[in-house]
Motif scaffolding. Structure first.
Motif, PDB file in Angstrom:
ATOM      1  N   SER A 272       0.847  -1.221   0.002  1.00  0.00           N
ATOM      2  CA  SER A 272      -0.176   0.025  -0.150  1.00  0.00           C
ATOM      3  C   SER A 272       0.763   1.244  -0.016  1.00  0.00           C
ATOM      4  O   SER A 272       0.651   2.270  -0.772  1.00  0.00           O
ATOM      5  CB  SER A 272      -0.736   0.012   1.014  1.00  0.00           C
ATOM      6  N   ILE A 273       1.993   1.406   0.740  1.00  0.00           N
ATOM      7  CA  ILE A 273       2.671   2.329   0.947  1.00  0.00           C
ATOM      8  C   ILE A 273       3.395   2.641  -0.466  1.00  0.00           C
ATOM      9  O   ILE A 273       3.566   3.655  -0.919  1.00  0.00           O
ATOM     10  CB  ILE A 273       3.889   2.092   2.039  1.00  0.00           C
ATOM     11  N   CYS A 274       4.003   1.257  -1.009  1.00  0.00           N
ATOM     12  CA  CYS A 274       4.721   1.889  -2.405  1.00  0.00           C
ATOM     13  C   CYS A 274       3.657   2.229  -3.319  1.00  0.00           C
ATOM     14  O   CYS A 274       4.242   3.017  -4.163  1.00  0.00           O
ATOM     15  CB  CYS A 274       5.194   0.349  -2.889  1.00  0.00           C
ATOM     16  N   PHE A 275       2.531   1.715  -3.303  1.00  0.00           N
ATOM     17  CA  PHE A 275       1.323   2.135  -4.393  1.00  0.00           C
ATOM     18  C   PHE A 275       1.114   3.551  -4.018  1.00  0.00           C
ATOM     19  O   PHE A 275       0.959   4.347  -5.064  1.00  0.00           O
ATOM     20  CB  PHE A 275       0.275   1.324  -4.282  1.00  0.00           C
ATOM     21  N   ILE A 276       1.013   4.084  -2.745  1.00  0.00           N
ATOM     22  CA  ILE A 276       0.520   5.623  -2.855  1.00  0.00           C
ATOM     23  C   ILE A 276       1.815   6.321  -3.212  1.00  0.00           C
ATOM     24  O   ILE A 276       1.464   7.325  -3.788  1.00  0.00           O
ATOM     25  CB  ILE A 276       0.690   5.676  -1.126  1.00  0.00           C
ATOM     26  N   ILE A 277       3.049   5.968  -2.997  1.00  0.00           N
ATOM     27  CA  ILE A 277       4.051   6.780  -3.473  1.00  0.00           C
ATOM     28  C   ILE A 277       4.098   6.803  -4.851  1.00  0.00           C
ATOM     29  O   ILE A 277       4.547   7.847  -5.482  1.00  0.00           O
ATOM     30  CB  ILE A 277       5.387   6.219  -2.849  1.00  0.00           C
ATOM     31  N   GLY A 278       3.830   5.778  -5.674  1.00  0.00           N
ATOM     32  CA  GLY A 278       3.642   5.777  -6.878  1.00  0.00           C
ATOM     33  C   GLY A 278       2.618   6.755  -7.572  1.00  0.00           C
ATOM     34  O   GLY A 278       2.784   7.269  -8.718  1.00  0.00           O
TER      35      GLY A 278
END
Length: 398
Positions: A272-278
Motif C-alpha cells: 500500500s505504501i509503495c502504491f501510494i508513493i507511485g
C-alpha cells in the motif's frame, strides 16, 4: 549449492536465489547504456524497474540487509511512475488517486492489529520518557521542517508539505528499527501509540502555526481527516486483534486463519505504501522534471531526518534518560508517519506537490533508520545491564 525436494527435483537455495537476482540486476545495469547507444530507449524503463525489483528481492533474502528491501521496492514503484505515469492515473476510467486514503486506512489498520490496550496504558510505566519523546516529536521536527522550507524552496505547496511531514507523529517502522537498534521496544510501541493519539490535535495545530503562510490550513477539517484516516482504523485494528486472538485461543481450527491474516497484513501495508508513493510520483512527474524539485527535496529530507535523530538522542540524554531509552527516542523522533502526511496533503489540500516531501521522506527514513539500527545493533547500550524497563514485547513484524 542447490538442494533437492522429496521428488529429487533441484531447488534453488536462498543464497543461490539471492546471487541469481544480483546477477540479473547486473545485467539490467549493463543493458541501460546499450539501449541508449542503440536508440532503443523505450526499453530503459523496464530495465530500471526490473533492476530495483531484483535488488529488492535479493536484499530481502539477506539476513543482514533485509531492512533495505522496502526502500528498493519503493524505488521500483517510483521508477515505474516516472516512466509510465499513466499506469498510476486511471484504470478503466477509475481515478487511482481516490485509493490513497483507503490504502492509508489499511496501513493504519495493520498497525492497530500489532497493538493492544496495554501499549497505550504502558505510558504510566515510564511517563518521563514518553513526555520527552512527545515534546521533541512535536517541536523539533515541525520547526526544522519550517526552517528547511524557508531555506530550500520557493514553492508554497512544497514548503507546506515539509512542515506537514514534520508535524506528523512517529512512523510505523520505528518499532522494528528500535528492536534492531537494541532499544526499548516497549517504550517505542507506547510512544508510537501515544503520538498517534495526540496527532488529531498536535498535527493541525503545528501545521496551522508554521505553514499557514503557505497554504490555507483548516484546523477542524484536518483534525477530522486524521481521526477518520488514522484513529478509527487503528481502533479497528485493535478490535480485530482482540477478536482474532480470542478466536485463535478458543477455536483451534480458526487459529491458522487468524495467524495467516496477521502475517499477511505487514506485506499488504508495504504494498500500500509503495502504491501510494507511485501515485504521488505520477501526479507530480511533470513538475518534478520541469522544476528540479527532486534534489532539493531529497537534501531537505536527509537533513530533516538526521536532525531528528540527533536532537532525539541528545535531548533524551541531556534530560536524564539512559542510552537504551535515548536510542528509542531518537528513532521515534527521527521517523515520521509519511503515509499520514501524504494522505492529508491530497485529501485536505488537494495537492500532489504538498505530498512530495513525505513521498521522499518515507523511503529515505526507512533506509537511514535501517543504517542507524545496524550501527547500533553491534554496539550494546552501556546501560543495558541496569535498565529497569527491560520487559520488552516480541519484535514487531516489519
Amino acid at each position: 549449492m542447490a538442494s533437492s525436494d522429496q521428488n529429487n527435483r533441484p531447488v534453488l537455495s536462498q543464497g543461490g536465489a539471492c546471487r541469481a537476482c544480483l546477477l540479473a540486476a547486473l545485467v539490467c545495469i549493463l543493458l541501460v547504456p546499450v539501449f541508449l547507444a542503440t536508440g532503443t530507449a523505450r526499453f530503459i524503463g523496464p530495465a530500471v524497474i526490473l533492476l530495483f525489483s531484483l535488488l529488492a528481492i535479493a536484499v530481502g533474502k539477506s539476513r543482514n540487509y533485509s531492512a533495505f528491501a522496502f526502500t528498493l521496492w519503493v524505488a521500483a514503484f517510483v521508477a515505474a511512475a516516472m516512466f509510465y505515469p499513466a499506469a498510476f492515473h486511471t484504470w478503466s476510467g477509475f481515478e487511482l488517486s481516490t485509493l490513497m486514503v483507503p490504502l492509508i486506512q489499511i496501513i493504519m489498520f495493520g498497525m492497530g492489529t500489532q497493538l493492544t490496550p496495554g501499549d497505550f496504558l504502558r505510558v504510566f510505566s515510564f511517563p518521563k520518557a514518553v513526555i520527552i519523546g512527545l515534546v521533541l516529536q512535536f517541536s523539533v521536527m515541525p520547526f526544522v521542517g519550517k526552517g528547511l522550507a524557508m531555506l530550500t524552496t520557493t514553492n508554497p505547496e512544497v514548503a507546506a508539505g515539509m512542515v506537514l511531514i514534520g508535524s506528523c507523529p512517529g512512523g510505523v517502522a520505528s518499532n522494528v528499527m528500535t528492536f534492531l537498534a537494541k532499544g526499548n521496544v516497549a517504550l517505542s510501541v507506547t510512544m508510537t501509540s501515544v503520538s498517534t493519539l495526540a496527532a488529531p490535535l498536535m498535527t493541525p495545530a503545528m501545521t496551522k502555526l508554521l505553514a499557514g503562510t503557505y497554504v490555507e490550513v483548516q484546523f477542524v477539517a484536518m483534525m477530522v481527516a486524521i481521526i477518520k484516516m488514522i484513529i478509527l482504523p487503528v481502533a479497528g485494528g485493535l478490535v480485530a486483534n482482540a477478536i482474532l486472538t480470542r478466536l485463535g485461543a478458543t477455536r483451534p481450527n480458526l487459529k491458522l486463519v487468524s495467524t495467516s491474516i496477521m502475517k499477511a497484513l505487514p506485506f499488504v501495508s508495504m504494498f500500500s505504501i509503495c502504491f501510494i508513493i507511485g501515485i504521488i510520483t505520477s501526479l507530480s512527474r511533470d513538475s518534478l522534471l520541469a522544476g528540479g524539485f527532486v534534489l532539493t527535496i531529497i537534501v531537505a529530507a536527509v537533513i530533516h531526518n538526521v536532525v531528528g535523530y540527533l536532537f532525539g538522542y541528545g535531548g533524551a540524554r541531556a534530560l536524564g534518560l539512559g542510552e537504551t531509552d535515548s536510542r528509542t527516542v531518537a528513532i521515534e523522533v527521527g521517523l515520521q508517519n509519511g503515509g499520514m502526511a501524504s494522505g492529508l496533503a491530497v485529501k485536505v489540500w488537494q495537492s500532489s506537490m504538498a505530498a512530495l516531501p513525505s513521498a521522499v521522506f518515507g523511503p529515505w527514513m526507512n533506509m537511514s533508520g535501517a543504517m542507524l539500527a545496524s550501527w547500533w545493533s553491534s554496539r550494546p547500550p552501556r546501560d543495558e545491564a541496569v535498565t529497569s524497563e527491560q520487559s520488552q514485547p516480541t519484535a514487531p513484524a516489519p
